[in-house]
Design an enzyme around this catalytic site. Structure first.
Site, short mmCIF file in Angstrom:
data_model
loop_
_atom_site.label_atom_id
_atom_site.label_comp_id
_atom_site.label_asym_id
_atom_site.label_seq_id
_atom_site.Cartn_x
_atom_site.Cartn_y
_atom_site.Cartn_z
N LYS A 201 0.86 -1.18 0.00
CA LYS A 201 0.00 0.00 0.00
C LYS A 201 0.90 1.23 0.00
O LYS A 201 1.67 1.45 0.93
CB LYS A 201 -0.88 -0.03 1.25
CG LYS A 201 -1.78 1.17 1.37
CD LYS A 201 -2.76 0.98 2.50
CE LYS A 201 -3.67 2.17 2.64
NZ LYS A 201 -4.61 1.99 3.75
N LYS A 224 1.13 9.83 5.67
CA LYS A 224 1.26 8.46 6.18
C LYS A 224 2.56 7.81 5.71
O LYS A 224 2.66 6.59 5.63
CB LYS A 224 0.02 7.65 5.75
CG LYS A 224 -1.30 8.21 6.30
CD LYS A 224 -2.48 7.26 6.12
CE LYS A 224 -3.74 7.81 6.77
NZ LYS A 224 -4.88 6.87 6.69
N GLU A 240 7.73 -6.84 1.15
CA GLU A 240 6.47 -6.77 1.89
C GLU A 240 5.62 -8.02 1.65
O GLU A 240 5.09 -8.62 2.59
CB GLU A 240 5.66 -5.53 1.46
CG GLU A 240 6.16 -4.20 2.00
CD GLU A 240 5.83 -3.99 3.48
OE1 GLU A 240 5.28 -4.90 4.13
OE2 GLU A 240 6.16 -2.90 4.00
N LYS A 255 -2.14 -1.46 -3.94
CA LYS A 255 -3.01 -0.31 -3.84
C LYS A 255 -2.20 0.97 -3.87
O LYS A 255 -1.19 1.02 -3.18
CB LYS A 255 -3.75 -0.45 -2.51
CG LYS A 255 -4.68 0.65 -2.18
CD LYS A 255 -5.25 0.35 -0.83
CE LYS A 255 -6.08 1.52 -0.42
NZ LYS A 255 -6.47 1.47 0.95
N SER A 281 -10.28 5.42 -4.41
CA SER A 281 -11.25 6.50 -4.54
C SER A 281 -10.82 7.59 -5.52
O SER A 281 -11.63 8.08 -6.31
CB SER A 281 -11.51 7.11 -3.15
OG SER A 281 -10.28 7.54 -2.58
N TYR A 319 -15.11 0.87 -6.88
CA TYR A 319 -16.39 1.56 -6.65
C TYR A 319 -17.28 1.44 -7.88
O TYR A 319 -18.44 1.82 -7.83
CB TYR A 319 -16.13 3.03 -6.28
CG TYR A 319 -15.27 3.13 -5.03
CD1 TYR A 319 -15.84 3.00 -3.77
CD2 TYR A 319 -13.89 3.31 -5.11
CE1 TYR A 319 -15.06 3.04 -2.63
CE2 TYR A 319 -13.09 3.36 -3.98
CZ TYR A 319 -13.68 3.22 -2.74
OH TYR A 319 -12.91 3.25 -1.62
#
Ligand code: PBG
Length: 331
Positions: A201, A224, A240, A255, A281, A319
């Site tokens: 991510k 972040k 990872e 992502k 999004s 979505y």
């Protein structure tokens, strides 16, 4: 790979000449089986709230949830993913609402598992919907503390699994969380609960509209980057994934999606584990707004999703899941 053949005996246009042959030789396809539908939840009654930055997407109160769940069932979506918008007064420094067995997500899981059995339910393991500062972990001395956060994530995952979540999906990017959650689930005889690790991510600006949707955007201080991956890196993504497989992940996620197709492809080639991608999004907003203002036509939705499949995704969180599944036969 050796390319065989030569013009004019070889003409690749010959096999593009009609719809039937194009269908016959297509290397990738998109079907309902590839789609995971994210659903935003809100407290209260009789609510279907618009999300300003995500036209066409809503937050549902539990009594309104059936409208979208019935569609997911009708169109054979295999899994839904739940994301709560937690009110300000329920947020605190340590995200303790995450461990409230009657929180919005837990109530939603129980409701869904009672009424529906055709699709899987996936829940996010991370603290950002519950913290007053919008970060995914516990802040100690001004830093996101990995090991303190693990203690809460372990409990959060156990709680979600014990009320019926089929797939717990840690999206927090703390080190070591997959192993700790797997161990805890096994100890509590929840050995069939699956773990979808958001293994890769990236610290991305494409999450902006999502933070709007769950009400974290205004709260988030800083970025972040101390826990989500650096967008300049590729080999780190292999590390990872390798670690998460060892720790017991059943599937891994990359992502965002479209800006990271190279990563999806490399993970697919390097590991024998189902790889999911998340068309996030910001990707959704970009596409939807371009269609709305007529810069692009709606076929770009299919194109964006098939690119994720071609790169190697087994399934895609999007979505557009319901929209596209209704149109899919057209392609
Ligand atoms: C939270 C979480 C995020 C998304 C899924 N889970 C946002 C973030 O890390 O800030 C993003 C999804 C999207 O943008 O659609 N841990």
């Amino acid at each position: 790979m050796k390319i065989l053949g030569k013009f004019p005996s070889t003409r690749l246009r010959r096999v593009r000449n009609s719809d039937w042959v194009r269908r016959l030789i297509s290397e990738n396809n998109l079907s309902a089986d590839d789609l995971i539908l994210p659903i935003f939840l809100t407290e209260g009654k009789n609510k279907k709230e618009k999300i300003k930055t995500m036209p066409g997407i809503y937050r549902y109160s539990l009594d309104k949830l059936s409208s979208i769940l019935d569609e997911a069932e009708k169109f054979k979506i295999p899994m839904i993913a739940l994301f709560p918008n937690t009110s300000n007064h329920q947020r605190d420094h340590n995200g303790s609402e995450a461990l409230n067995e009657n929180n919005l997500v837990c109530r939603a899981i129980k409701f869904i598992k009672k009424k529906y059995n055709k699709f899987g339910v996936m829940t996010d393991v991370a603290l950002d919907p519950y913290t007053s500062h919008g970060h995914d972990g516990i802040i100690l001395n001004g830093k996101i503390d990995n090991d303190e956060t693990l203690k809460i994530l372990e409990k959060q995952a156990l709680l979600q699994a014990s009320v019926g979540s089929d797939v717990v999906a840690p999206s927090d990017m703390m080190d070591g969380r997959i192993g700790i959650i797997r161990k805890a689930l096994d100890k509590k005889k929840l050995k069939d609960t699956q773990i979808l690790s958001y293994a890769v991510k990236y610290a991305s600006s494409f999450y902006g509209p999502f933070r709007d949707a769950i009400g974290s955007k205004q709260k988030l201080k800083g970025d972040k980057k101390t826990y989500q991956m650096d967008m300049r890196n590729y080999t780190e993504s292999l590390r990872e994934v390798g670690l998460d497989i060892k720790e017991g992940a059943d599937f891994v996620m990359v992502k965002p999606g479209m800006p990271y197709l190279d990563i999806i492809s490399q993970i697919k080639q390097n590991f024998k584990i189902p790889v999911f991608s998340y068309q996030v999004s910001g990707e959704y907003s970009m596409i939807v707004n371009s269609i709305k203002n007529k810069s692009l036509n709606e076929n770009v939705v299919y194109e964006s999703l098939i690119s994720l499949k071609r790169a190697g995704s087994n399934a895609i969180v999007t979505y557009f899941a319901l929209d596209i599944v209704k149109k899919i036969n057209k392609y």
